[in-house]
Design a protein around this motif. Structure first.
Motif, PDB file in Angstrom:
ATOM      1  N   ASP A 264      12.490   4.289  -0.700  1.00 35.44           N
ATOM      2  CA  ASP A 264      11.774   4.826  -1.860  1.00 35.44           C
ATOM      3  C   ASP A 264      12.326   6.192  -2.245  1.00 35.44           C
ATOM      4  O   ASP A 264      12.557   6.484  -3.425  1.00 35.44           O
TER       5      ASP A 264
ATOM      6  N   GLU B  69       6.764  11.674 -14.565  1.00 37.64           N
ATOM      7  CA  GLU B  69       7.267  11.058 -13.339  1.00 37.64           C
ATOM      8  C   GLU B  69       7.556  12.118 -12.287  1.00 37.64           C
ATOM      9  O   GLU B  69       7.226  11.947 -11.106  1.00 37.64           O
TER      10      GLU B  69
ATOM     11  N   LEU C 144       4.064  10.950 -10.537  1.00 37.25           N
ATOM     12  CA  LEU C 144       4.364   9.671  -9.885  1.00 37.25           C
ATOM     13  C   LEU C 144       5.333   9.806  -8.715  1.00 37.25           C
ATOM     14  O   LEU C 144       5.056   9.317  -7.606  1.00 37.25           O
TER      15      LEU C 144
ATOM     16  N   ILE D 126       5.049   8.856  -4.554  1.00 39.71           N
ATOM     17  CA  ILE D 126       5.901   7.886  -3.865  1.00 39.71           C
ATOM     18  C   ILE D 126       6.609   8.531  -2.676  1.00 39.71           C
ATOM     19  O   ILE D 126       6.648   7.965  -1.576  1.00 39.71           O
TER      20      ILE D 126
ATOM     21  N   GLY E 132       2.583   5.607  -2.526  1.00 36.28           N
ATOM     22  CA  GLY E 132       2.872   4.755  -3.667  1.00 36.28           C
ATOM     23  C   GLY E 132       1.828   3.686  -3.914  1.00 36.28           C
ATOM     24  O   GLY E 132       1.623   3.257  -5.060  1.00 36.28           O
TER      25      GLY E 132
ATOM     26  N   ALA F 233      -0.526   4.441  -6.624  1.00 37.65           N
ATOM     27  CA  ALA F 233       0.106   4.836  -7.888  1.00 37.65           C
ATOM     28  C   ALA F 233       0.018   3.772  -8.970  1.00 37.65           C
ATOM     29  O   ALA F 233       0.747   3.833  -9.957  1.00 37.65           O
TER      30      ALA F 233
ATOM     31  N   ILE G  15       1.866   4.096 -12.694  1.00 30.67           N
ATOM     32  CA  ILE G  15       2.927   3.119 -12.910  1.00 30.67           C
ATOM     33  C   ILE G  15       2.655   2.312 -14.179  1.00 30.67           C
ATOM     34  O   ILE G  15       3.562   2.054 -14.981  1.00 30.67           O
TER      35      ILE G  15
ATOM     36  N   GLU H 180      13.522   1.431 -12.382  1.00 23.56           N
ATOM     37  CA  GLU H 180      12.115   1.770 -12.184  1.00 23.56           C
ATOM     38  C   GLU H 180      11.222   0.535 -12.287  1.00 23.56           C
ATOM     39  O   GLU H 180      10.445   0.228 -11.374  1.00 23.56           O
TER      40      GLU H 180
ATOM     41  N   PHE I 227       9.033   0.267  -9.047  1.00 26.71           N
ATOM     42  CA  PHE I 227       7.620   0.017  -9.330  1.00 26.71           C
ATOM     43  C   PHE I 227       7.129  -1.295  -8.722  1.00 26.71           C
ATOM     44  O   PHE I 227       5.949  -1.420  -8.370  1.00 26.71           O
TER      45      PHE I 227
ATOM     46  N   PHE J 227       5.140  -1.323  -5.467  1.00 25.12           N
ATOM     47  CA  PHE J 227       3.771  -0.821  -5.393  1.00 25.12           C
ATOM     48  C   PHE J 227       2.823  -1.520  -6.360  1.00 25.12           C
ATOM     49  O   PHE J 227       1.621  -1.623  -6.080  1.00 25.12           O
TER      50      PHE J 227
END
Length: 225
Positions: free
Chosen positions: A75, A136, A140, A144, A149, A152, A156, A211, A216, A219
């Protein structure tokens, strides 16, 4: 599972070189990566079986394609890649593209094919992309990197929605530039502008793909349809 019933995001993750096939056929695998190949091909008027055959050929020689397997990145490594390779680069690309577009519009405004409104559109894209990247970077990505995450899902979802907006902005960019196609006799500045637009387009598409379809998905997996 039949390749045609897998999502574009799954195929882009699993098959080295698949993204180039999707780009060649103008299939949106980054913002709309949750569509199956069958659905996406039908919407684009493509032969899904023919595209699947191209992907199968890539699968057969997958080990020969010199692309890193981003699925193996941690990650933290993926976040670092996005920050250094895409966020930093977009911040360098857009001011220069805006400058070049303004110059072309000022000097060649009376020529057929002049991309009227491109500088203004790029300026809007720059503002929206900067806002997106800062969210981000401030919200975000720290979640992470801290190993949170799983919490999130909401940010996301917001980032994915904004990616869709970036995709729509790219479509408008294509309309303004005749698919980033130079008119006959274009000057050096015009050549530099469209070369830069193509590089920016490629980078933004790959950025969103990494992403949406890789980071993404770890998660908050998107529903496939």
């Amino acid at each position: 599972m039949n390749l045609m019933d897998q999502s574009l995001g799954q195929l882009a993750r699993q098959i080295p070189g698949a993204t180039r096939v999707f780009e060649a056929h103008r299939v949106d695998f980054c913002c709309a990566g949750n569509r199956t190949l069958r659905t996406a091909a039908a919407a684009a008027g493509l032969d899904a079986e023919a595209v699947a055959a191209e992907l199968q050929a890539l699968q057969a020689r997958g080990a020969q394609v010199d692309e890193p397997d981003l699925r193996q990145f941690s990650d933290e490594a993926l976040v670092e890649l996005v920050l250094n390779r895409y966020h930093a680069v977009h911040r360098e690309q857009l001011p220069e593209l805006i400058r070049l577009a303004s110059r072309v519009e000022q000097v060649h405004g009376d020529r057929e094919g002049c991309p009227h409104g491109l500088a203004e559109h790029l300026n809007t894209m720059a503002q929206e992309l900067e806002s997106h990247m800062r969210k981000e970077e401030m919200v975000l990505f720290p979640l992470i990197v801290r190993g949170q995450g799983a919490r999130a899902g909401m940010p996301i979802g917001v980032m994915r929605a904004e990616h869709d907006e970036h995709g729509a902005a790219l479509q408008r960019l294509y309309e303004l530039t005749n698919d980033i196609t130079l008119p006959r006799g274009a000057c050096t500045t015009w050549h530099a502008l469209y070369a830069g637009l193509k590089a920016f387009r490629d980078d933004l598409v790959t950025h969103i793909h990494i992403e949406n379809n890789i980071l993404f998905e770890r998660f908050a997996p998107a529903a496939v349809h």
